[in-house]
Design a protein around this motif. Structure first.
Motif, PDB file in Angstrom:
ATOM      1  N   LEU A 246      40.367  38.005  42.721  1.00 24.96           N
ATOM      2  CA  LEU A 246      41.189  38.527  43.805  1.00 24.96           C
ATOM      3  C   LEU A 246      40.345  38.978  44.988  1.00 24.96           C
ATOM      4  N   ARG A 247      39.149  39.499  44.704  1.00 21.79           N
ATOM      5  CA  ARG A 247      38.250  39.935  45.777  1.00 21.79           C
ATOM      6  C   ARG A 247      36.841  39.508  45.417  1.00 21.79           C
ATOM      7  N   PRO A 248      36.158  38.721  46.267  1.00 19.39           N
ATOM      8  CA  PRO A 248      34.780  38.336  45.950  1.00 19.39           C
ATOM      9  C   PRO A 248      33.819  39.500  46.123  1.00 19.39           C
ATOM     10  N   GLY A 249      32.725  39.441  45.395  1.00 21.76           N
ATOM     11  CA  GLY A 249      31.710  40.476  45.476  1.00 21.76           C
ATOM     12  C   GLY A 249      30.389  39.961  44.951  1.00 21.76           C
ATOM     13  N   ALA A 250      29.524  40.872  44.518  1.00 23.69           N
ATOM     14  CA  ALA A 250      28.180  40.492  44.082  1.00 23.69           C
ATOM     15  C   ALA A 250      28.185  39.652  42.817  1.00 23.69           C
ATOM     16  N   ILE A 251      29.181  39.843  41.956  1.00 23.73           N
ATOM     17  CA  ILE A 251      29.340  38.991  40.773  1.00 23.73           C
ATOM     18  C   ILE A 251      30.142  37.774  41.210  1.00 23.73           C
TER      19      ILE A 251
ATOM     20  N   ASP B 144      28.765  33.298  37.854  1.00 21.19           N
ATOM     21  CA  ASP B 144      28.476  34.312  36.836  1.00 21.19           C
ATOM     22  C   ASP B 144      29.645  34.427  35.860  1.00 21.19           C
ATOM     23  N   ILE B 145      30.855  34.431  36.383  1.00 23.78           N
ATOM     24  CA  ILE B 145      32.042  34.573  35.535  1.00 23.78           C
ATOM     25  C   ILE B 145      32.205  33.346  34.648  1.00 23.78           C
ATOM     26  N   THR B 146      31.961  32.171  35.211  1.00 34.61           N
ATOM     27  CA  THR B 146      32.056  30.936  34.432  1.00 34.61           C
ATOM     28  C   THR B 146      31.042  30.932  33.303  1.00 34.61           C
ATOM     29  N   ARG B 147      29.831  31.346  33.598  1.00 37.11           N
ATOM     30  CA  ARG B 147      28.775  31.364  32.576  1.00 37.11           C
ATOM     31  C   ARG B 147      29.159  32.239  31.393  1.00 37.11           C
TER      32      ARG B 147
ATOM     33  N   THR C 109      32.421  33.469  30.550  1.00 35.66           N
ATOM     34  CA  THR C 109      33.726  33.213  29.922  1.00 35.66           C
ATOM     35  C   THR C 109      33.921  31.767  29.509  1.00 35.66           C
ATOM     36  N   GLY C 110      33.123  30.870  30.087  1.00 37.62           N
ATOM     37  CA  GLY C 110      33.334  29.458  29.819  1.00 37.62           C
ATOM     38  C   GLY C 110      34.454  28.845  30.631  1.00 37.62           C
ATOM     39  N   HIS C 111      35.058  29.648  31.522  1.00 37.59           N
ATOM     40  CA  HIS C 111      36.153  29.168  32.361  1.00 37.59           C
ATOM     41  C   HIS C 111      35.849  29.490  33.820  1.00 37.59           C
ATOM     42  N   ALA C 112      35.947  28.487  34.674  1.00 40.97           N
ATOM     43  CA  ALA C 112      35.738  28.729  36.098  1.00 40.97           C
ATOM     44  C   ALA C 112      36.933  29.507  36.639  1.00 40.97           C
ATOM     45  N   PRO C 113      36.701  30.659  37.260  1.00 41.46           N
ATOM     46  CA  PRO C 113      37.834  31.425  37.786  1.00 41.46           C
ATOM     47  C   PRO C 113      38.416  30.758  39.018  1.00 41.46           C
ATOM     48  N   ALA C 114      39.729  30.906  39.159  1.00 45.18           N
ATOM     49  CA  ALA C 114      40.384  30.424  40.373  1.00 45.18           C
ATOM     50  C   ALA C 114      40.350  31.514  41.430  1.00 45.18           C
ATOM     51  N   ALA C 115      40.314  31.114  42.692  1.00 45.78           N
ATOM     52  CA  ALA C 115      40.605  32.057  43.762  1.00 45.78           C
ATOM     53  C   ALA C 115      42.108  32.245  43.804  1.00 45.78           C
ATOM     54  N   GLN C 116      42.564  33.421  44.224  1.00 47.45           N
ATOM     55  CA  GLN C 116      43.993  33.709  44.164  1.00 47.45           C
ATOM     56  C   GLN C 116      44.828  32.674  44.917  1.00 47.45           C
ATOM     57  N   ARG C 117      44.333  32.214  46.059  1.00 51.20           N
ATOM     58  CA  ARG C 117      45.131  31.278  46.853  1.00 51.20           C
ATOM     59  C   ARG C 117      45.320  29.942  46.135  1.00 51.20           C
TER      60      ARG C 117
END
Length: 319
Positions: free
Chosen positions: A184-189, A193-196, A198-206
């Motif tokens: 929902l909000r990009p930052g330093a992470i 990093d999240i994909t590494r 969780t194994g899932h690439a996060p979507a941007a909210q839009r």
């Protein structure tokens, strides 16, 4: 910072008062997250709309199950990898969390900050502290104790001075309340990093094709904004725009990228260093008596995503 000052802060929090505390991202205006009356003081001081949720800061030893009704495996993995750190997780709210904290929503935003003074306070308080940025609503976030004093004067009974914030931009917010992770909000992470983890690439909210996103901190079109009118300008266009405004009689402050230009400041051509200095630079320019601020637009690649998010909101109009 002495133990006596931490004790004073804990006593104020337990009495339902607010305390300003440093984190690695920005300074927060904190209150007991389980005390709706104390939380109301935050909203009143900031002039913050009641439906705008707060982030609850937790000590590292806190059990997520005490704050969230459902803790998916991805949330546990991200917490293990990045807490303490600049990552906020949105989860389904535990019934004990007051709706005043969540803006009336059934989700709650949680994080463990990575600052020794914040962690000492959270451990001594032994509970969650709701803490949005310690500034008037919509204004530039504070990255030093002096910024907090500039905003509130004596209205905040205690400001814990932990020096300049190491990151300087607000935390990444990842929504895990609707299944797959959504940033929902990009930052330093970052997304990588999240994909590494969780194994899932996060979507941007839009781009997320899901149920409506929960409201979260810092997502209004205009936010993090100086009081002086400001605009983003491509580097190649900056000298011409500056000359045109000067010819019109405007006094213009410039925030340049890499090298100074005109009357103003420059920040490094490096995303972490730029983010660390951004809010202090905007505050300095905002005090300069300028008629307008020109901000040189950084690159548009992923490394600059968080910086560009803040700059777009800082220059947005209320129309």
């Amino acid at each position: 910072m002495t133990a006596a000052v931490i004790d004073q802060a804990v006593a104020l929090l337990r009495a339902g008062q607010v305390v300003a505390l440093p984190t690695e991202t920005v300074y927060g205006l904190g209150a007991d997250a389980l005390n709706p009356d104390a939380v109301a003081r935050i909203f009143a001081l900031k002039g913050r709309p009641a439906d705008h949720p707060l982030i609850v800061h937790l000590p590292p030893e806190a059990a997520l199950e005490d704050w969230a009704a459902d803790v998916p495996a991805a949330a546990r993995a991200l917490a293990a990898a990045f807490w303490p750190g600049p990552l906020t997780l949105i989860l389904r709210r535990h019934a004990r969390v007051p709706l005043a904290v969540t803006g009336g929503q059934d989700t709650v935003a949680l994080r463990v900050p990575d600052h020794p003074l914040a962690l000492a306070l959270l451990r001594a308080f032994a509970s969650g502290i709701a803490a949005p940025s310690a500034n008037r609503f919509g204004h530039i976030s504070p990255t030093t104790a002096a910024h907090v004093r500039d905003e509130f004067g004596d209205a905040v009974p205690l400001i814990l001075d932990g020096g300049p914030c190491r990151v300087g931009l607000e935390s990444t917010i990842v929504d895990l309340s609707r299944g797959a992770p959504v940033v929902l909000r990009p930052g330093a992470i970052g997304a990588a990093d999240i994909t590494r983890v969780t194994g899932h690439a996060p979507a941007a909210q839009r781009a997320a094709r899901q149920a409506p996103a929960p409201r979260a901190s810092g997502l209004l079109a205009r936010h993090y904004a100086p009081r002086t009118p400001a605009e983003l300008v491509n580097g190649a266009d900056l000298p011409g725009r500056l000359a045109a405004l000067a010819a019109h009689g405007d006094r213009v402050g410039v925030l340049a990228l890499g090298r100074p230009l005109g009357h103003g400041l420059a920040l490094p051509d490096d995303p972490p260093a730029y983010g660390r200095g951004l809010y202090a630079a905007l505050r300095e320019l905002d005090r300069g008596g300028y008629d307008r601020l020109l901000i040189e637009a950084p690159p548009q690649d992923d490394a600059w995503r968080a910086v560009n998010d803040r700059l777009r909101r800082a220059v947005a109009t209320d129309d």
